[in-house]
Design a protein around this motif. Sequence first.
Motif, PDB file in Angstrom:
ATOM      1  N   SER A 489      74.167  21.037  26.705  1.00 55.30           N
ATOM      2  CA  SER A 489      75.523  20.602  26.380  1.00 55.30           C
ATOM      3  C   SER A 489      75.548  19.096  26.152  1.00 55.30           C
ATOM      4  O   SER A 489      74.659  18.362  26.600  1.00 55.30           O
ATOM      5  CB  SER A 489      76.496  20.959  27.506  1.00 55.30           C
ATOM      6  OG  SER A 489      76.292  20.141  28.634  1.00 55.30           O
ATOM      7  N   LEU A 490      76.588  18.654  25.480  1.00 53.23           N
ATOM      8  CA  LEU A 490      76.768  17.226  25.219  1.00 53.23           C
ATOM      9  C   LEU A 490      76.973  16.468  26.512  1.00 53.23           C
ATOM     10  O   LEU A 490      76.488  15.348  26.685  1.00 53.23           O
ATOM     11  CB  LEU A 490      77.961  17.032  24.280  1.00 53.23           C
ATOM     12  CG  LEU A 490      78.119  15.668  23.605  1.00 53.23           C
ATOM     13  CD1 LEU A 490      76.933  15.350  22.715  1.00 53.23           C
ATOM     14  CD2 LEU A 490      79.414  15.621  22.798  1.00 53.23           C
ATOM     15  N   ALA A 491      77.702  17.075  27.460  1.00 58.32           N
ATOM     16  CA  ALA A 491      77.981  16.411  28.728  1.00 58.32           C
ATOM     17  C   ALA A 491      76.722  16.271  29.577  1.00 58.32           C
ATOM     18  O   ALA A 491      76.515  15.262  30.238  1.00 58.32           O
ATOM     19  CB  ALA A 491      79.041  17.191  29.500  1.00 58.32           C
ATOM     20  N   ALA A 492      75.846  17.287  29.545  1.00 60.12           N
ATOM     21  CA  ALA A 492      74.648  17.270  30.385  1.00 60.12           C
ATOM     22  C   ALA A 492      73.566  16.352  29.827  1.00 60.12           C
ATOM     23  O   ALA A 492      72.869  15.680  30.575  1.00 60.12           O
ATOM     24  CB  ALA A 492      74.106  18.689  30.542  1.00 60.12           C
ATOM     25  N   ASP A 493      73.408  16.336  28.512  1.00 62.92           N
ATOM     26  CA  ASP A 493      72.331  15.544  27.909  1.00 62.92           C
ATOM     27  C   ASP A 493      72.691  15.207  26.468  1.00 62.92           C
ATOM     28  O   ASP A 493      72.241  15.869  25.528  1.00 62.92           O
ATOM     29  CB  ASP A 493      71.017  16.326  27.963  1.00 62.92           C
ATOM     30  CG  ASP A 493      69.797  15.457  27.668  1.00 62.92           C
ATOM     31  OD1 ASP A 493      69.986  14.357  27.107  1.00 62.92           O
ATOM     32  OD2 ASP A 493      68.673  15.875  27.991  1.00 62.92           O
ATOM     33  N   ALA A 494      73.506  14.175  26.298  1.00 68.40           N
ATOM     34  CA  ALA A 494      73.975  13.792  24.962  1.00 68.40           C
ATOM     35  C   ALA A 494      72.812  13.368  24.069  1.00 68.40           C
ATOM     36  O   ALA A 494      72.802  13.647  22.867  1.00 68.40           O
ATOM     37  CB  ALA A 494      74.999  12.665  25.072  1.00 68.40           C
ATOM     38  N   GLU A 495      71.817  12.713  24.653  1.00 70.62           N
ATOM     39  CA  GLU A 495      70.683  12.230  23.854  1.00 70.62           C
ATOM     40  C   GLU A 495      69.895  13.403  23.266  1.00 70.62           C
ATOM     41  O   GLU A 495      69.492  13.377  22.106  1.00 70.62           O
ATOM     42  CB  GLU A 495      69.758  11.363  24.714  1.00 70.62           C
ATOM     43  CG  GLU A 495      68.626  10.725  23.923  1.00 70.62           C
ATOM     44  CD  GLU A 495      67.790   9.788  24.766  1.00 70.62           C
ATOM     45  OE1 GLU A 495      66.923   9.096  24.206  1.00 70.62           O
ATOM     46  OE2 GLU A 495      68.002   9.737  26.000  1.00 70.62           O
ATOM     47  N   ARG A 496      69.716  14.442  24.064  1.00 69.86           N
ATOM     48  CA  ARG A 496      68.993  15.618  23.581  1.00 69.86           C
ATOM     49  C   ARG A 496      69.757  16.283  22.425  1.00 69.86           C
ATOM     50  O   ARG A 496      69.165  16.678  21.422  1.00 69.86           O
ATOM     51  CB  ARG A 496      68.813  16.611  24.720  1.00 69.86           C
ATOM     52  CG  ARG A 496      68.246  17.950  24.275  1.00 69.86           C
ATOM     53  CD  ARG A 496      68.273  18.935  25.406  1.00 69.86           C
ATOM     54  NE  ARG A 496      67.862  20.263  24.968  1.00 69.86           N
ATOM     55  CZ  ARG A 496      67.869  21.330  25.755  1.00 69.86           C
ATOM     56  NH1 ARG A 496      68.250  21.223  27.002  1.00 69.86           N
ATOM     57  NH2 ARG A 496      67.484  22.505  25.294  1.00 69.86           N
ATOM     58  N   ILE A 497      71.070  16.393  22.571  1.00 73.36           N
ATOM     59  CA  ILE A 497      71.874  17.011  21.520  1.00 73.36           C
ATOM     60  C   ILE A 497      71.787  16.202  20.231  1.00 73.36           C
ATOM     61  O   ILE A 497      71.683  16.750  19.130  1.00 73.36           O
ATOM     62  CB  ILE A 497      73.345  17.148  21.964  1.00 73.36           C
ATOM     63  CG1 ILE A 497      73.440  17.998  23.233  1.00 73.36           C
ATOM     64  CG2 ILE A 497      74.181  17.761  20.849  1.00 73.36           C
ATOM     65  CD1 ILE A 497      72.925  19.401  23.105  1.00 73.36           C
ATOM     66  N   GLN A 498      71.810  14.872  20.355  1.00 72.63           N
ATOM     67  CA  GLN A 498      71.699  14.018  19.175  1.00 72.63           C
ATOM     68  C   GLN A 498      70.340  14.201  18.492  1.00 72.63           C
ATOM     69  O   GLN A 498      70.254  14.216  17.255  1.00 72.63           O
ATOM     70  CB  GLN A 498      71.897  12.545  19.556  1.00 72.63           C
ATOM     71  CG  GLN A 498      73.306  12.205  20.003  1.00 72.63           C
ATOM     72  CD  GLN A 498      74.323  12.328  18.888  1.00 72.63           C
ATOM     73  OE1 GLN A 498      73.976  12.468  17.726  1.00 72.63           O
ATOM     74  NE2 GLN A 498      75.599  12.292  19.235  1.00 72.63           N
ATOM     75  N   ILE A 499      69.280  14.339  19.288  1.00 76.36           N
ATOM     76  CA  ILE A 499      67.947  14.569  18.724  1.00 76.36           C
ATOM     77  C   ILE A 499      67.917  15.878  17.946  1.00 76.36           C
ATOM     78  O   ILE A 499      67.388  15.957  16.836  1.00 76.36           O
ATOM     79  CB  ILE A 499      66.884  14.575  19.839  1.00 76.36           C
ATOM     80  CG1 ILE A 499      66.682  13.159  20.389  1.00 76.36           C
ATOM     81  CG2 ILE A 499      65.556  15.144  19.328  1.00 76.36           C
ATOM     82  CD1 ILE A 499      65.772  13.107  21.603  1.00 76.36           C
ATOM     83  N   GLU A 500      68.507  16.915  18.534  1.00 73.26           N
ATOM     84  CA  GLU A 500      68.529  18.209  17.863  1.00 73.26           C
ATOM     85  C   GLU A 500      69.291  18.144  16.548  1.00 73.26           C
ATOM     86  O   GLU A 500      68.857  18.693  15.530  1.00 73.26           O
ATOM     87  CB  GLU A 500      69.171  19.250  18.782  1.00 73.26           C
ATOM     88  CG  GLU A 500      68.324  19.619  19.978  1.00 73.26           C
ATOM     89  CD  GLU A 500      69.023  20.584  20.911  1.00 73.26           C
ATOM     90  OE1 GLU A 500      68.373  21.053  21.863  1.00 73.26           O
ATOM     91  OE2 GLU A 500      70.217  20.867  20.696  1.00 73.26           O
ATOM     92  N   LYS A 501      70.441  17.468  16.566  1.00 75.02           N
ATOM     93  CA  LYS A 501      71.245  17.361  15.349  1.00 75.02           C
ATOM     94  C   LYS A 501      70.510  16.531  14.298  1.00 75.02           C
ATOM     95  O   LYS A 501      70.519  16.846  13.104  1.00 75.02           O
ATOM     96  CB  LYS A 501      72.612  16.729  15.664  1.00 75.02           C
ATOM     97  CG  LYS A 501      73.518  17.557  16.553  1.00 75.02           C
ATOM     98  CD  LYS A 501      74.014  18.799  15.849  1.00 75.02           C
ATOM     99  CE  LYS A 501      75.003  18.498  14.747  1.00 75.02           C
ATOM    100  NZ  LYS A 501      76.300  18.018  15.216  1.00 75.02           N
ATOM    101  N   ARG A 502      69.870  15.459  14.749  1.00 74.88           N
ATOM    102  CA  ARG A 502      69.168  14.572  13.817  1.00 74.88           C
ATOM    103  C   ARG A 502      67.980  15.269  13.154  1.00 74.88           C
ATOM    104  O   ARG A 502      67.722  15.085  11.960  1.00 74.88           O
ATOM    105  CB  ARG A 502      68.710  13.317  14.566  1.00 74.88           C
ATOM    106  CG  ARG A 502      68.088  12.246  13.680  1.00 74.88           C
ATOM    107  CD  ARG A 502      67.931  10.940  14.433  1.00 74.88           C
ATOM    108  NE  ARG A 502      67.077  11.059  15.598  1.00 74.88           N
ATOM    109  CZ  ARG A 502      67.475  10.819  16.842  1.00 74.88           C
ATOM    110  NH1 ARG A 502      68.727  10.468  17.091  1.00 74.88           N
ATOM    111  NH2 ARG A 502      66.638  10.937  17.859  1.00 74.88           N
TER     112      ARG A 502
END
Length: 580
Positions: A489-502
């Motif tokens: 989730s964005l709340a738990a790990d925003a950096e990971r979500i951004q990496i996935e989207k990127r």
Amino acid sequence: MKKILFLFALIAFVFNVQAQSKTIKGKVTQMDSPLANVQISIIDSDISTTTDANGLYQISAEPKDMLLYKYPGLSDVQIMVEDVTRVLNIEMTQKIEQLDEVTVRNSNRKSQKELEEEYKYKPNLIKTAFGILDSETAPGKIRFLQEDEINDVGICILDVVRNEFASVRVFGDCQRGGGVYIRGFNSISQASPAVYDVDGQILTDTPTWIAPASIARLAVLNNLAMTTRYGSIGAGGVIVINTKTLLYAGNKDGKPYDQAKLRNNKYDNSALTSVDFKEDKPSYMNELLNTNTEEEAKMIYANQIKKYSSSYYYVLDAYDYFSNRWKNQEFADKVIEENKNILSGNPNALKSLAYIYQAEGKLKQANKLYEAVYTLRADYAQSYLDLANSYRELGLNQKAAAMYLRYDYLLAEKLLDKEEQVITIMDRDLNNLISLKGDDLVSTDKVNEIKLDDDFKGTRLVFEWSDSEAEFELQFVNPEKRYYKSEHSLAADAERIQIEKRSGFSSEEYLIDDTLRGNWLVNATYLGNKSLTPTYLKATIYYNYGSASQRKETKVFKLGLRNVNQQLFTVSNALSMVAN
């Protein structure tokens, strides 16, 4: 991967992403209440807007644009626009500010990604539920116990902490239970006991079940600026414990650490089965399920499709219904054919149907869909992985290898973003292909020469999701009824979500070895997505992974009901779990 690049001809790479402006709409809330005057802008542009009194907004953006949501006192949110993005509903959360004055030199402040890379060899770093703390830049003193300072003769954490820190008092014992008082907030007579942060999980009860030998680092936090994030339960200070599972892929015997056993998360059989979800199905499904004859169902479908003519979720549900309830595959296929305009051009819809086809064993149909997604999303890492694995399912091993290597070539040419979590899965899949099907790719004497290092043997679980905005928790319950949770989730790990989207990647894997024989239960809690729609989750289970008897099974789940723990499946003869 580069070792065998010369063995395959690379097909010309063409990006098909077209800069096409679209209107993004949505609602911004906090604590379920609409939020007015939220500033929404496109990073590196002059385009911006604000939410109205009802929290509503709209903004014109293009794929790959990064939207920034800002509001005083709340944490910023960044979301990348994709080709399918139409609605983005954002929940903003409270920003936690450091209260103590602290001087920070720019040269000393490092990103979480940099700290993650340094963690293995820098003993002054400690992982918490809110990120990695560096004692050199933290707003207060952090007191450490390193692995070589921990007395592993003791029975539990109380024995480890006792008499090790000034002003820290231990009460009770490992048999009857106890706790720790850390001075600094109140007098001892009024103090609250410390809470525990074990590998990012916050516990109020003393984790006496953790063996001292499994502790890699321990830190004591008693500064308000470092404990305020824990809320009122952190008033008595926090003892942070990093177990060895965070530092090593395996123990001295080379086996993975069972993350569920390192925690005292006792499973209470609270996950709901599919039967429990009957009342929470869409109204159209309940209407279809209540029919007595197939002809009656077809008449209802004929009326429903007029109303839901723009919903691919309805089309896929109708396909599944006629295929499974009435065993009428011909009519189910007709549902797809007559509504293919709803699916075509939408990568999320095409992937969802491909998942369903794979689970049904319709591998050629799934392959055509993955080829269509690749055409639409040639800059998404997931497109390469999906198509390569689809080719392999059809026995087209040369084509599969070519797709893996094409992705590697584009990374080398810096035409795609290089992300470690993507490469880990890509490398494992390629190495597995070479190990088991190398004779189809190169001469026999070359197989061992080009094979990558991957000694894992056991059961491998790979999860993929159709919507990159999907947020969920996976819960793995081991044979001893303890569980390990992983939150995406964005709340738990925003950096990971951004990496996935990127990088355009929507997969993660979990490895199961043979150290604890029994059944693992896998559950999921759907947290929703930014468009408040369902998400299709695919689970691929590889049994006897890495051996000549390797086989796999594909399961697909439609996640729709939010914040409810749902049983997905059981993995038999699965044993201990490691998250990658």
